[in-house]
Design a protein around this motif. Structure first.
Motif, PDB file in Angstrom:
ATOM      1  N   ALA A 178      36.111 -22.518  16.493  1.00 44.57           N
ATOM      2  CA  ALA A 178      35.233 -23.176  17.489  1.00 44.57           C
ATOM      3  C   ALA A 178      34.106 -23.866  17.195  1.00 44.57           C
ATOM      4  N   LEU A 179      33.446 -23.425  16.117  1.00 42.09           N
ATOM      5  CA  LEU A 179      32.255 -23.915  15.513  1.00 42.09           C
ATOM      6  C   LEU A 179      32.681 -25.282  14.941  1.00 42.09           C
ATOM      7  N   LEU A 180      33.750 -25.349  14.292  1.00 43.38           N
ATOM      8  CA  LEU A 180      34.191 -26.570  13.592  1.00 43.38           C
ATOM      9  C   LEU A 180      34.733 -27.494  14.609  1.00 43.38           C
ATOM     10  N   ALA A 181      35.325 -27.004  15.831  1.00 45.60           N
ATOM     11  CA  ALA A 181      35.685 -28.052  16.731  1.00 45.60           C
ATOM     12  C   ALA A 181      34.526 -28.693  17.328  1.00 45.60           C
ATOM     13  N   VAL A 182      33.421 -27.715  17.626  1.00 44.89           N
ATOM     14  CA  VAL A 182      32.186 -28.431  17.999  1.00 44.89           C
ATOM     15  C   VAL A 182      31.483 -29.561  17.093  1.00 44.89           C
ATOM     16  N   ALA A 204      18.923 -32.870  13.080  1.00 45.79           N
ATOM     17  CA  ALA A 204      19.453 -32.161  11.884  1.00 45.79           C
ATOM     18  C   ALA A 204      18.754 -30.850  11.703  1.00 45.79           C
ATOM     19  N   ILE A 205      17.633 -30.821  12.208  1.00 41.47           N
ATOM     20  CA  ILE A 205      16.643 -29.500  12.219  1.00 41.47           C
ATOM     21  C   ILE A 205      17.156 -28.455  13.076  1.00 41.47           C
ATOM     22  N   GLY A 206      17.721 -28.992  14.323  1.00 47.29           N
ATOM     23  CA  GLY A 206      17.957 -28.073  15.451  1.00 47.29           C
ATOM     24  C   GLY A 206      19.364 -27.389  14.937  1.00 47.29           C
ATOM     25  N   TRP A 207      20.028 -28.358  14.463  1.00 49.13           N
ATOM     26  CA  TRP A 207      21.551 -27.667  13.928  1.00 49.13           C
ATOM     27  C   TRP A 207      21.277 -26.752  12.708  1.00 49.13           C
ATOM     28  N   SER A 208      20.298 -27.093  11.925  1.00 49.36           N
ATOM     29  CA  SER A 208      20.014 -26.213  10.783  1.00 49.36           C
ATOM     30  C   SER A 208      19.655 -24.786  11.306  1.00 49.36           C
ATOM     31  N   ALA A 209      18.567 -24.885  12.162  1.00 55.95           N
ATOM     32  CA  ALA A 209      18.161 -23.666  12.626  1.00 55.95           C
ATOM     33  C   ALA A 209      19.047 -22.879  13.412  1.00 55.95           C
ATOM     34  N   PHE A 210      20.159 -23.484  14.047  1.00 54.74           N
ATOM     35  CA  PHE A 210      21.147 -22.833  14.853  1.00 54.74           C
ATOM     36  C   PHE A 210      22.094 -22.031  13.593  1.00 54.74           C
ATOM     37  N   TYR A 211      22.382 -22.699  12.583  1.00 57.78           N
ATOM     38  CA  TYR A 211      23.432 -22.206  11.849  1.00 57.78           C
ATOM     39  C   TYR A 211      22.377 -21.080  10.771  1.00 57.78           C
ATOM     40  N   LEU A 212      21.408 -21.221  10.658  1.00 58.44           N
ATOM     41  CA  LEU A 212      20.609 -20.141   9.833  1.00 58.44           C
ATOM     42  C   LEU A 212      20.390 -18.961  10.747  1.00 58.44           C
ATOM     43  N   THR A 213      20.292 -19.044  12.297  1.00 57.39           N
ATOM     44  CA  THR A 213      20.192 -17.996  12.991  1.00 57.39           C
ATOM     45  C   THR A 213      21.304 -17.108  12.931  1.00 57.39           C
ATOM     46  N   LEU A 214      22.425 -17.854  12.926  1.00 56.97           N
ATOM     47  CA  LEU A 214      23.961 -17.311  13.103  1.00 56.97           C
ATOM     48  C   LEU A 214      24.055 -15.885  12.078  1.00 56.97           C
ATOM     49  N   PRO A 215      24.005 -16.156  10.922  1.00 57.64           N
ATOM     50  CA  PRO A 215      24.162 -15.243   9.817  1.00 57.64           C
ATOM     51  C   PRO A 215      23.153 -14.225   9.869  1.00 57.64           C
ATOM     52  N   GLY A 265      26.638 -24.495   7.886  1.00 59.28           N
ATOM     53  CA  GLY A 265      25.241 -25.586   8.320  1.00 59.28           C
ATOM     54  C   GLY A 265      25.041 -26.549   7.413  1.00 59.28           C
ATOM     55  N   LEU A 266      26.192 -26.749   6.392  1.00 62.24           N
ATOM     56  CA  LEU A 266      25.684 -28.034   5.330  1.00 62.24           C
ATOM     57  C   LEU A 266      25.914 -29.218   5.936  1.00 62.24           C
ATOM     58  N   ARG A 267      26.599 -29.596   6.852  1.00 64.30           N
ATOM     59  CA  ARG A 267      26.223 -31.169   7.425  1.00 64.30           C
ATOM     60  C   ARG A 267      24.848 -31.395   7.974  1.00 64.30           C
ATOM     61  N   ALA A 268      24.355 -30.277   8.617  1.00 65.78           N
ATOM     62  CA  ALA A 268      23.029 -30.596   9.259  1.00 65.78           C
ATOM     63  C   ALA A 268      21.934 -30.627   8.007  1.00 65.78           C
ATOM     64  N   LEU A 269      22.275 -29.523   7.115  1.00 64.51           N
ATOM     65  CA  LEU A 269      21.061 -29.245   6.307  1.00 64.51           C
ATOM     66  C   LEU A 269      21.025 -30.457   5.390  1.00 64.51           C
ATOM     67  N   TYR A 270      22.364 -31.087   5.074  1.00 60.63           N
ATOM     68  CA  TYR A 270      22.295 -32.230   4.067  1.00 60.63           C
ATOM     69  C   TYR A 270      21.071 -33.302   4.799  1.00 60.63           C
ATOM     70  N   PHE A 271      21.045 -33.359   5.869  1.00 63.34           N
ATOM     71  CA  PHE A 271      20.082 -34.629   6.235  1.00 63.34           C
ATOM     72  C   PHE A 271      18.650 -33.972   6.281  1.00 63.34           C
ATOM     73  N   VAL A 272      18.484 -32.922   6.464  1.00 55.94           N
ATOM     74  CA  VAL A 272      17.306 -32.207   6.383  1.00 55.94           C
ATOM     75  C   VAL A 272      16.556 -32.389   4.912  1.00 55.94           C
ATOM     76  N   LEU A 273      17.458 -32.095   4.063  1.00 52.56           N
ATOM     77  CA  LEU A 273      17.104 -31.847   2.501  1.00 52.56           C
ATOM     78  C   LEU A 273      17.454 -33.197   1.872  1.00 52.56           C
ATOM     79  N   ASP A 274      17.846 -34.367   2.477  1.00 54.11           N
ATOM     80  CA  ASP A 274      18.144 -35.436   1.867  1.00 54.11           C
ATOM     81  C   ASP A 274      17.036 -35.801   0.733  1.00 54.11           C
ATOM     82  N   SER A 275      15.980 -35.826   1.092  1.00 52.71           N
ATOM     83  CA  SER A 275      15.019 -36.532   0.267  1.00 52.71           C
ATOM     84  C   SER A 275      14.214 -35.181  -0.557  1.00 52.71           C
TER      85      SER A 275
END
Length: 348
Positions: A30-34, A50-61, A252-262
């Motif tokens: 379901a998460l992948l479908a989203v 990117a920060i919003g999705w990263s925070a979400f995927y860090l909260t889940l674990p 959470g790698l997809r969103a984290l990529y854009f947070v940590l790009d630089s």
């Protein structure tokens, strides 16, 4: 005593009942479908998104780890959280390689997150295969811990050697054998066609550059699976917890990529730290194997493993920031000297 410190003959049954596996995989799908819905329309990812999705995927674990504590005990919760920290650290290295691939193929910013999502799905599938193989090896005997430990020690030496010599990331991913083979099998268009990976050109079915990029990402996923699965088996022997640590670390790698790009390029000592972590876990696995043969050999408890991993990551972050600051200072002091020489004045 944690599951990872028990002999193969005494390995406890996995906490992953058929119902728990089914529910977990359903939620994962379901998460992948989203994520696929989010990336269906190509767009550049804003930092806020990117920060919003990263925070979400860090909260889940974190929530999952808290749920494990009353449901299955503090030992399983500690093993999961420690394994998650290990896998998340290794996934940051994944991101650096993904960044190199996206840059080498000049992937448009609007479709980068679709490439990352395909890479995550491929990584999850490969990790599932390697986790199943690892579980079968552990059931076969304690020699599996020795094999896993050897793999991690060899990998640690390779990563450290590349980090010290400065060779990491210098390979042109476009010259990968798998990519060259794919280009020989089918023609590839010169330009991207949005999120499409196949098209027709001059009456022939052809690949778009996006398909080549995704194939290159899949090829690197295989290498990372070989490293990461033995690493987390050094923390816990429960296949369910091994899978969940990998799943949460990758989601959470997809969103984290854009947070940590630089920021990724600024963590110049990251690979040094990863090499130390892999070597530490490799030694832990070898000690565990030796403990099964000679009970007097001590093991390394999970809390100590977590402490070592956190200290190593904190250390390489601090040393990277200091090295960057020294580099900026050196660059700043060199500019006035260069200007003085250009104007014919003696440098200060």
């Amino acid at each position: 005593m944690s599951a990872s410190l028990l002999s193969a003959e005494a390995l406890p049954s996995s906490i992953g009942s058929p119902l728990l596996w089914t529910v977990s995989i359903a939620i994962l799908v379901a998460l992948l479908a989203v994520d696929f819905v989010v990336t269906r329309k190509p767009h550049e990812v804003s930092m806020r998104e990117a920060i919003g999705w990263s925070a979400f995927y860090l909260t889940l674990p974190l929530l999952f780890g808290l749920w494990l504590w009353p449901a299955y005990g503090g030992g399983q919760s500690m093993e999961f959280l420690t394994g998650f920290v290990v896998e998340k650290s290794l996934s940051v290295d994944n991101l650096f390689v993904f960044m190199l691939i996206l840059g080498a193929f000049a992937v448009p910013a609007a479709v980068q997150q679709r490439v990352l999502l395909f890479g995550i799905v491929g990584a999850l599938a490969l990790r599932g295969v390697f986790i199943a193989l690892g579980a079968a090896m552990l059931k076969a005997g304690t020699w599996a811990f020795l094999v896993f430990g050897a793999i991690l020690l060899v990998t640690a030496v390779k990563i450290l050697r590349e980090a010290v010599s400065g060779d990491e990331g210098k390979r042109d991913v476009r010259d990968m054998r798998s990519v060259r083979l794919l280009r020989k099998i089918m023609p590839v268009t010169d330009e991207y066609r949005g999120t499409r990976m196949f098209t027709r050109e001059n009456g022939r079915r052809a690949l778009t550059p996006l398909a080549v990029v995704v194939f290159a990402v899949f090829a690197t996923d295989i290498v990372f699976a070989v490293d990461s699965v033995p690493a987390v088996y050094g923390i816990t022997a429960d296949p369910y917890l091994v899978f969940m640590t990998n799943a949460f670390a990758l989601l959470g790698l997809r969103a984290l990529y854009f947070v940590l790009d630089s920021a990724l390029t600024k963590l110049r000592h990251l690979n040094h730290g990863l090499a130390v972590i892999l070597a530490f876990i490799g030694v832990k696995l070898v000690l565990h194997w030796a403990h099964g043969v000679w009970p007097a050999v001590p093991g390394i408890p999970t809390p100590i493993s977590l402490a070592v991993i956190v200290v190593v990551l904190a250390t390489v972050t601090v040393t990277s920031l200091r090295a960057n600051a020294r580099a900026r200072d050196a660059s700043g002091s060199a500019e006035p000297k260069a200007e003085a020489v250009a104007e014919g004045r003696p440098p200060c």
